[in-house]
Design a protein around this motif. Structure first.
Motif, PDB file in Angstrom:
ATOM      1  N   ASP A  71      -4.991 -45.656  -1.883  1.00  0.00           N
ATOM      2  CA  ASP A  71      -5.499 -45.259  -3.194  1.00  0.00           C
ATOM      3  C   ASP A  71      -6.663 -44.276  -3.047  1.00  0.00           C
ATOM      4  N   GLY A  72      -6.584 -43.209  -3.799  1.00  0.00           N
ATOM      5  CA  GLY A  72      -7.687 -42.251  -3.834  1.00  0.00           C
ATOM      6  C   GLY A  72      -7.689 -41.226  -2.731  1.00  0.00           C
ATOM      7  N   LEU A  73      -6.741 -41.288  -1.780  1.00  0.00           N
ATOM      8  CA  LEU A  73      -6.775 -40.346  -0.659  1.00  0.00           C
ATOM      9  C   LEU A  73      -6.681 -38.902  -1.140  1.00  0.00           C
ATOM     10  N   LEU A  74      -5.763 -38.614  -2.045  1.00  0.00           N
ATOM     11  CA  LEU A  74      -5.581 -37.240  -2.483  1.00  0.00           C
ATOM     12  C   LEU A  74      -6.816 -36.720  -3.224  1.00  0.00           C
ATOM     13  N   ASP A  75      -7.534 -37.605  -3.889  1.00  0.00           N
ATOM     14  CA  ASP A  75      -8.736 -37.172  -4.608  1.00  0.00           C
ATOM     15  C   ASP A  75      -9.881 -36.816  -3.662  1.00  0.00           C
ATOM     16  N   THR A  76      -9.819 -37.293  -2.407  1.00  0.00           N
ATOM     17  CA  THR A  76     -10.859 -36.899  -1.452  1.00  0.00           C
ATOM     18  C   THR A  76     -10.755 -35.428  -1.078  1.00  0.00           C
TER      19      THR A  76
ATOM     20  N   ALA B 118      -6.538 -25.793   3.252  1.00  0.00           N
ATOM     21  CA  ALA B 118      -5.154 -26.086   3.614  1.00  0.00           C
ATOM     22  C   ALA B 118      -5.048 -27.243   4.600  1.00  0.00           C
ATOM     23  N   VAL B 119      -5.897 -27.255   5.629  1.00  0.00           N
ATOM     24  CA  VAL B 119      -5.783 -28.317   6.628  1.00  0.00           C
ATOM     25  C   VAL B 119      -6.315 -29.647   6.098  1.00  0.00           C
ATOM     26  N   ASN B 120      -7.224 -29.598   5.123  1.00  0.00           N
ATOM     27  CA  ASN B 120      -7.710 -30.830   4.514  1.00  0.00           C
ATOM     28  C   ASN B 120      -6.662 -31.405   3.566  1.00  0.00           C
ATOM     29  N   LEU B 121      -6.025 -30.547   2.801  1.00  0.00           N
ATOM     30  CA  LEU B 121      -5.050 -31.002   1.815  1.00  0.00           C
ATOM     31  C   LEU B 121      -3.723 -31.393   2.445  1.00  0.00           C
ATOM     32  N   GLY B 122      -3.295 -30.682   3.482  1.00  0.00           N
ATOM     33  CA  GLY B 122      -1.941 -30.850   4.003  1.00  0.00           C
ATOM     34  C   GLY B 122      -1.570 -32.283   4.333  1.00  0.00           C
ATOM     35  N   TRP B 123      -2.357 -32.944   5.162  1.00  0.00           N
ATOM     36  CA  TRP B 123      -1.974 -34.291   5.603  1.00  0.00           C
ATOM     37  C   TRP B 123      -2.116 -35.303   4.478  1.00  0.00           C
ATOM     38  N   LYS B 124      -3.065 -35.075   3.573  1.00  0.00           N
ATOM     39  CA  LYS B 124      -3.253 -36.005   2.462  1.00  0.00           C
ATOM     40  C   LYS B 124      -2.095 -35.915   1.470  1.00  0.00           C
ATOM     41  N   LEU B 125      -1.648 -34.699   1.187  1.00  0.00           N
ATOM     42  CA  LEU B 125      -0.510 -34.536   0.295  1.00  0.00           C
ATOM     43  C   LEU B 125       0.765 -35.058   0.946  1.00  0.00           C
ATOM     44  N   ALA B 126       0.913 -34.834   2.256  1.00  0.00           N
ATOM     45  CA  ALA B 126       2.077 -35.362   2.960  1.00  0.00           C
ATOM     46  C   ALA B 126       2.106 -36.889   2.913  1.00  0.00           C
ATOM     47  N   ALA B 127       0.957 -37.523   3.115  1.00  0.00           N
ATOM     48  CA  ALA B 127       0.888 -38.978   3.048  1.00  0.00           C
ATOM     49  C   ALA B 127       1.271 -39.482   1.660  1.00  0.00           C
ATOM     50  N   THR B 128       0.865 -38.738   0.637  1.00  0.00           N
ATOM     51  CA  THR B 128       1.204 -39.108  -0.737  1.00  0.00           C
ATOM     52  C   THR B 128       2.697 -38.956  -0.977  1.00  0.00           C
ATOM     53  N   VAL B 129       3.290 -37.878  -0.490  1.00  0.00           N
ATOM     54  CA  VAL B 129       4.733 -37.662  -0.632  1.00  0.00           C
ATOM     55  C   VAL B 129       5.511 -38.784   0.046  1.00  0.00           C
TER      56      VAL B 129
END
Length: 503
Positions: free
Chosen positions: A335-340, A318-329
């Protein structure tokens, strides 16, 4: 779109992710099938990295009260059994207990741990209640008692179907809906792994006839069992295959019969407060993302509960995904941040599955396995063995594959103590990244100025080893860049890598 993100599943993982997204200003809806939180007995502790995640978001005070209450209950139970242990248990491997007196806490992996170390013994239900309260404070909408019936995903978003007639359009869908995840199945995620070979049962009971049984993990004639460390808590493990009907209600008679078989004791379960079955089914999604659909927690990986890694693994997701998904939104993700998310979290999930499989193998009762168990027990009770186990269970050895010259790159940030009396975790409550300027370097601050609003900058003095001059801490608490020579080399590249083009 009605929502930026819809999360299916309102357990601890879904709630933690929702809190992370709301901190970043994302409009998120949590949909939970159950009308009330599930009170079935589950995890009873968290590891250090999970406690650090809570600490970095200001949640330790709420958890401290629960932890102290739990310690008092454990002490009372141990006193009723003839006194407490000489040292605090730090965990077990296949039921082989290791206590704190054998662990070298001067090991560099434990440096600058901070106050998170005191939050260990806390039930999953308490964690969920605290996270639900925080989500409500942040304005997260949590809809309980709502059936998630399907979704249609395309390149631009996801149409989510709720109940018989309602639809919600969202940019992203996250399945945090448990080991039998509806989202994972409908989205078509591959879920390879190994089939179950055991049946485990855990319960909170009122029982008689168990007073003479030793505390802790014990091998009995029919398997393994545990009585304690809290009053009425029992756990059994039998090696006769998985249960015929995993969904059938667990009865007091079933718990009593299992406890009798594995312990050989004439016990009676007079009342059953909570009970569950589990197996050693071990599977993991081959990727955690398919287009606009992502998985987190048990939806992405399932395994036996031995070693207590399930809740920890999900909170880490959750803490790894949260900020990456927020940045994408918000449109600034590079590029590629969400795939990390998959790149960084999948290897840790693989390790947990292997860790639990190894424990099941070592729990068997045949003479060869018992001989091996004695050898492993001897090793774990050495200083090096105990310290190794403590480091593995605590999560301090986890490292993400992040390029960088410094040894700290990719690791969770130590809880640095600053000259003003504050610590690092206290500066991460807002969920943003933090660039530590530890040498009063105007050049470093100038480099970071283009990312104002995404990355906070703190100029402070810190007595760290090694003597660091600059550290970039991502929102999830992991280090994306560090130097100890006063140079800002590669800082701008690291800022672009994690936080996109300057505003």
């Amino acid at each position: 779109m009605n929502r930026d993100v819809v999360i299916s599943g309102g357990g601890p993982v879904g709630l933690m992710l929702a809190c992370e997204l709301r901190l970043a200003g994302v409009d998120v809806l949590v949909v939970e099938r159950l009308p009330e939180p599930d009170q079935t007995i589950k995890a009873g502790s968290v590891n250090l990295t999970t406690a650090e995640a809570f600490y970095r978001r200001g949640l330790l005070p709420a958890m401290d009260a629960v932890v102290q209450q739990n310690f008092a209950q454990i002490q009372k139970f141990l006193e009723s059994r003839g006194g407490g242990p000489k040292a605090v248990p730090v965990g077990h491997f296949a039921g082989i207990m290791v206590t704190s007196d054998g662990v070298d806490f001067a090991d560099p992996a434990f440096r600058d741990v901070g106050p998170a170390a005191r939050v260990v013994v806390i039930q999953q239900q308490a964690v969920e209640a605290i996270l639900a309260g925080r989500a409500a404070e942040l304005g997260v909408e949590i809809r309980r008692g709502v059936e998630f019936t399907g979704f249609d995903a395309d390149d631009d978003g996801v149409t989510v179907h709720l109940g018989d007639r309602e639809t919600v359009r969202a940019g992203w869908l996250v399945g945090a809906d448990g080991g039998r995840s509806f989202v994972r199945k409908q989205a078509g995620f591959a879920f390879p792994g190994t089939d179950p070979a055991i049946t485990g049962r855990q319960a909170l009971t009122e029982l008689t006839g168990a007073d003479a049984l030793p505390a802790g993990w014990q091998h009995g004639p029919g398997g393994l069992y545990v009585h304690g460390p809290t009053p009425g808590r029992v756990l059994t493990v039998e090696f006769d295959g998985p249960p015929e009907d995993r969904d059938a209600p667990v009865t007091a008679q079933e718990i009593e019969d299992s406890f009798r078989r594995v312990s050989g004791a004439d016990v009676r379960v007079t009342k059953l407060h909570s009970a569950t079955r589990f197996t050693d089914n071990a599977r993991q999604a081959s990727t955690y993302r398919r287009g606009r659909v992502l998985l987190a927690g048990d939806a992405a990986h399932v395994h036996s509960p031995f070693g207590g890694q399930g809740l920890n693994l999900g909170i880490g997701d959750a803490v790894n995904l949260g900020w990456k998904l927020a940045a994408t939104v918000h449109g600034w993700a590079p590029d590629g941040l969400l795939d990390t998310y998959t790149t960084e979290r999948h290897p840790i999930g693989e390790w947990v599955l292997e860790w639990t499989r190894a424990q099941v193998a070592l729990m068997r009762a045949d003479v060869r396995t018992q001989a091996l168990r004695r050898v492993v027990g001897d090793l774990l009770h050495t200083g090096d063995g105990a310290t190794y186990l403590a480091k593995k269970l605590s999560g301090v050895l986890h490292r993400y594959p992040i390029e960088g010259e410094h040894d700290l790159t990719g690791r969770a940030a130590p809880d640095f103590a600053f000259a003003d009396g504050s610590r690092l975790g206290e500066h991460l409550h807002d969920g943003k990244a933090l660039l530590l300027d530890l040498a009063d370097d105007a050049g470093l601050r100038e480099t970071a100025s283009g990312w104002a609003g995404r990355v906070n900058v703190l100029t402070a003095k810190c007595d760290s080893e090694p003597a660091l001059t600059g550290v970039l801490v991502r929102p999830d608490g992991h280090i994306g860049w560090a130097r100890e020579d006063g140079s800002t080399a590669d800082l701008e590249a690291a800022m672009h890598r994690w936080f996109g083009t300057p505003a």
